[in-house]
Motif scaffolding. Structure first.
Motif, mmCIF file in Angstrom:
data_model
loop_
_atom_site.group_PDB
_atom_site.id
_atom_site.type_symbol
_atom_site.label_atom_id
_atom_site.label_comp_id
_atom_site.label_asym_id
_atom_site.label_seq_id
_atom_site.Cartn_x
_atom_site.Cartn_y
_atom_site.Cartn_z
ATOM 1 N N GLU A 183 3.332 3.554 -8.593
ATOM 2 C CA GLU A 183 2.525 2.529 -7.940
ATOM 3 C C GLU A 183 1.282 3.153 -7.304
ATOM 4 O O GLU A 183 0.178 2.628 -7.405
ATOM 5 C CB GLU A 183 3.365 1.796 -6.894
ATOM 6 C CG GLU A 183 2.639 0.674 -6.171
ATOM 7 C CD GLU A 183 2.392 -0.542 -7.037
ATOM 8 O OE1 GLU A 183 1.657 -1.441 -6.577
ATOM 9 O OE2 GLU A 183 2.896 -0.603 -8.170
ATOM 10 N N CYS A 184 1.453 4.299 -6.656
ATOM 11 C CA CYS A 184 0.314 4.974 -6.032
ATOM 12 C C CYS A 184 -0.678 5.468 -7.085
ATOM 13 O O CYS A 184 -1.892 5.386 -6.892
ATOM 14 C CB CYS A 184 0.799 6.138 -5.173
ATOM 15 S SG CYS A 184 1.607 5.635 -3.645
ATOM 16 N N ASP A 185 -0.164 5.989 -8.188
ATOM 17 C CA ASP A 185 -1.048 6.428 -9.273
ATOM 18 C C ASP A 185 -1.893 5.266 -9.777
ATOM 19 O O ASP A 185 -3.092 5.416 -10.050
ATOM 20 C CB ASP A 185 -0.227 7.001 -10.431
ATOM 21 C CG ASP A 185 0.309 8.396 -10.142
ATOM 22 O OD1 ASP A 185 -0.092 8.964 -9.104
ATOM 23 O OD2 ASP A 185 1.112 8.899 -10.944
ATOM 24 N N HIS A 204 4.551 1.676 1.723
ATOM 25 C CA HIS A 204 5.655 1.628 0.758
ATOM 26 C C HIS A 204 6.512 2.887 0.871
ATOM 27 O O HIS A 204 7.728 2.820 0.844
ATOM 28 C CB HIS A 204 5.071 1.503 -0.647
ATOM 29 C CG HIS A 204 6.047 1.004 -1.659
ATOM 30 N ND1 HIS A 204 5.635 0.486 -2.852
ATOM 31 C CD2 HIS A 204 7.393 0.929 -1.659
ATOM 32 C CE1 HIS A 204 6.692 0.124 -3.557
ATOM 33 N NE2 HIS A 204 7.766 0.390 -2.855
ATOM 34 N N ARG A 205 5.869 4.027 1.033
ATOM 35 C CA ARG A 205 6.625 5.270 1.112
ATOM 36 C C ARG A 205 7.478 5.294 2.367
ATOM 37 O O ARG A 205 8.593 5.781 2.379
ATOM 38 C CB ARG A 205 5.666 6.458 1.086
ATOM 39 C CG ARG A 205 6.395 7.789 1.094
ATOM 40 C CD ARG A 205 5.454 8.957 0.883
ATOM 41 N NE ARG A 205 5.035 9.080 -0.487
ATOM 42 C CZ ARG A 205 3.804 8.877 -0.914
ATOM 43 N NH1 ARG A 205 2.872 8.518 -0.053
ATOM 44 N NH2 ARG A 205 3.485 9.008 -2.187
ATOM 45 N N GLN A 254 -2.674 2.507 -8.116
ATOM 46 C CA GLN A 254 -3.613 2.090 -7.076
ATOM 47 C C GLN A 254 -4.786 3.056 -6.955
ATOM 48 O O GLN A 254 -5.917 2.650 -6.687
ATOM 49 C CB GLN A 254 -2.893 1.979 -5.733
ATOM 50 C CG GLN A 254 -1.935 0.805 -5.631
ATOM 51 C CD GLN A 254 -1.340 0.683 -4.244
ATOM 52 O OE1 GLN A 254 -1.898 1.188 -3.268
ATOM 53 N NE2 GLN A 254 -0.211 0.002 -4.140
ATOM 54 N N ASN A 255 -4.507 4.342 -7.137
ATOM 55 C CA ASN A 255 -5.530 5.357 -6.906
ATOM 56 C C ASN A 255 -6.342 5.701 -8.153
ATOM 57 O O ASN A 255 -7.287 6.485 -8.072
ATOM 58 C CB ASN A 255 -4.871 6.635 -6.378
ATOM 59 C CG ASN A 255 -4.226 6.427 -5.013
ATOM 60 O OD1 ASN A 255 -4.680 5.592 -4.231
ATOM 61 N ND2 ASN A 255 -3.170 7.176 -4.723
ATOM 62 N N PRO A 273 0.846 -1.198 0.000
ATOM 63 C CA PRO A 273 0.000 0.000 0.000
ATOM 64 C C PRO A 273 0.882 1.248 0.000
ATOM 65 O O PRO A 273 1.968 1.246 0.572
ATOM 66 C CB PRO A 273 -0.788 -0.134 1.316
ATOM 67 C CG PRO A 273 -0.781 -1.603 1.605
ATOM 68 C CD PRO A 273 0.542 -2.110 1.105
ATOM 69 N N CYS A 274 0.400 2.297 -0.596
ATOM 70 C CA CYS A 274 1.232 3.482 -0.819
ATOM 71 C C CYS A 274 1.858 4.024 0.459
ATOM 72 O O CYS A 274 3.031 4.351 0.486
ATOM 73 C CB CYS A 274 0.405 4.582 -1.477
ATOM 74 S SG CYS A 274 -0.079 4.179 -3.161
ATOM 75 N N THR A 275 1.088 4.135 1.541
ATOM 76 C CA THR A 275 1.631 4.724 2.761
ATOM 77 C C THR A 275 2.744 3.861 3.323
ATOM 78 O O THR A 275 3.800 4.348 3.696
ATOM 79 C CB THR A 275 0.516 4.891 3.809
ATOM 80 O OG1 THR A 275 -0.148 3.619 3.987
ATOM 81 C CG2 THR A 275 -0.494 5.921 3.344
ATOM 82 N N VAL A 304 7.346 4.630 -6.190
ATOM 83 C CA VAL A 304 6.186 4.758 -5.330
ATOM 84 C C VAL A 304 5.119 5.615 -5.998
ATOM 85 O O VAL A 304 3.933 5.299 -5.953
ATOM 86 C CB VAL A 304 6.600 5.380 -3.970
ATOM 87 C CG1 VAL A 304 5.362 5.704 -3.145
ATOM 88 C CG2 VAL A 304 7.505 4.430 -3.206
ATOM 89 N N ARG A 305 5.546 6.693 -6.656
ATOM 90 C CA ARG A 305 4.577 7.587 -7.298
ATOM 91 C C ARG A 305 3.779 6.858 -8.371
ATOM 92 O O ARG A 305 2.555 6.991 -8.451
ATOM 93 C CB ARG A 305 5.300 8.798 -7.893
ATOM 94 C CG ARG A 305 4.377 9.797 -8.582
ATOM 95 C CD ARG A 305 5.039 11.162 -8.660
ATOM 96 N NE ARG A 305 6.306 11.128 -9.358
ATOM 97 C CZ ARG A 305 6.418 11.291 -10.691
ATOM 98 N NH1 ARG A 305 5.337 11.478 -11.422
ATOM 99 N NH2 ARG A 305 7.597 11.292 -11.269
#
Length: 314
Positions: free
Chosen positions: A65-67, A51-52, A69-70, A47-49, A62-63
């Motif tokens: 991956e978060c994009d 992972h960061r 996921q979101n 999850p992004c949090t 991370v950016r």
């Protein structure tokens, strides 16, 4: 396994999975050229949090991956957790563009892909679909805290080789006007004059992005005189970034081992960016730059989509 030249003996190579789809296995002792492809060093799809927090220095991965996921469109949900080198671009995984380029260069006789235990099965499945034989090697890590670091992965990929090696970060993509044949020819010409000569790439970078990349300064003969890791724009007049595409002569490989030995007890950050090694190498061996027109940075969803658009099959 033969030791590489130098004062530091190579550590035993991790267990490698030979992936063969019909071609005979290349005898490493007879190879006349190696290629090392490193997968994205970040381990896992968290999850992004989380992972960061686990790997703040991997913000670009991370950016993206978060994009993914979101994204609320649902168009990219199947890509969540995919290592960046295996993301589809132009009808094939990003890293396959390199394999196709390798096939056009007869000097390249062996391909080694270094990844981690978590992603190794994904790369084995990918390699099963290719005609070219390659070795998939893991650094043994299953978490960000365990990872070896990018420079140590270079050593893993080079273990046992006494040949010139082309090191390529698996998430690096260059424009269609880039010629690997030209790069290899230039390296061979340099090597004829200076046996320890190495060749790296330079690509233009905008003022606002200088602090996001490793920057090199070069003299008139294109010899690299300085490497700066993510400097502020006012700290250098150079606007040349240095993508992770390095051609190293066999005579210079011992510098890789020496660098790791010297930084054995240093923080992981000292050996987790390949540019840190280049910054040391330029003071130990002649390193020259070969200029390319562009380097694709697949850092977020928008840049990934731009990349896909530019590499649409004709």
């Amino acid at each position: 396994m033969r030791a590489l030249p130098g004062t530091v003996p190579p550590r035993p190579s991790p267990a490698a999975a030979d992936v063969n789809t019909g071609d005979s296995v290349t005898d490493e002792s007879e190879a006349t050229g190696w290629v090392f492809l490193q997968s994205i060093p970040t381990v896992g799809a968290f999850p992004c949090t989380e992972h960061r927090q686990a790997a703040p220095e991997r913000h670009e991965y991370v950016r993206l991956e978060c994009d993914l996921q979101n994204d609320t469109s649902g168009l990219f949900s199947h890509l969540v957790g995919t290592p960046k080198p295996l993301l589809p671009i132009g009808g094939m995984p990003l890293v396959t563009h390199w394999i196709k380029a390798f096939d056009q260069v007869p000097e390249i006789t062996s391909v080694v892909v270094v990844t981690n235990d978590l992603h190794k099965p994904l790369y084995q499945t990918w390699a099963d679909g290719l005609a070219r034989h390659m070795r998939i090697v893991s650094d043994g890590s299953t978490s960000n805290e365990e990872r070896s670091g990018a420079v140590a992965c270079m050593e893993i990929g080079a273990a046992g080789s006494q040949e010139d090696i082309l090191f390529v970060a698996g998430d690096t993509l260059l424009p269609s006007d880039f010629s690997l044949k030209t790069l290899v020819s230039k390296f061979k010409a340099l090597h004829d004059h200076e046996k320890e000569a190495c060749l790296v790439l330079s690509a233009p970078v905008s003022e606002k992005n200088v602090s996001k990349h490793g920057i090199i300064e070069v003299e008139e003969r294109n010899r690299v005189t300085q490497f700066l890791e993510k400097p502020q724009p006012q700290d250098t007049t150079s606007r040349l970034q240095c993508p992770c595409v390095y051609l190293m002569s066999s005579e210079s490989l011992h510098h890789l081992q020496n660098f790791l030995e010297e930084n054995r007890n240093a923080p992981l950050s000292c050996r987790d960016a390949t540019g840190m090694f280049i910054g040391s190498l330029i003071h130990r061996a002649p390193v020259f730059a070969h200029h390319v027109t562009h380097r694709y940075d697949v850092g977020g969803l928008q840049s990934y989509l731009q990349c896909c658009q530019d590499f649409q099959p004709s």
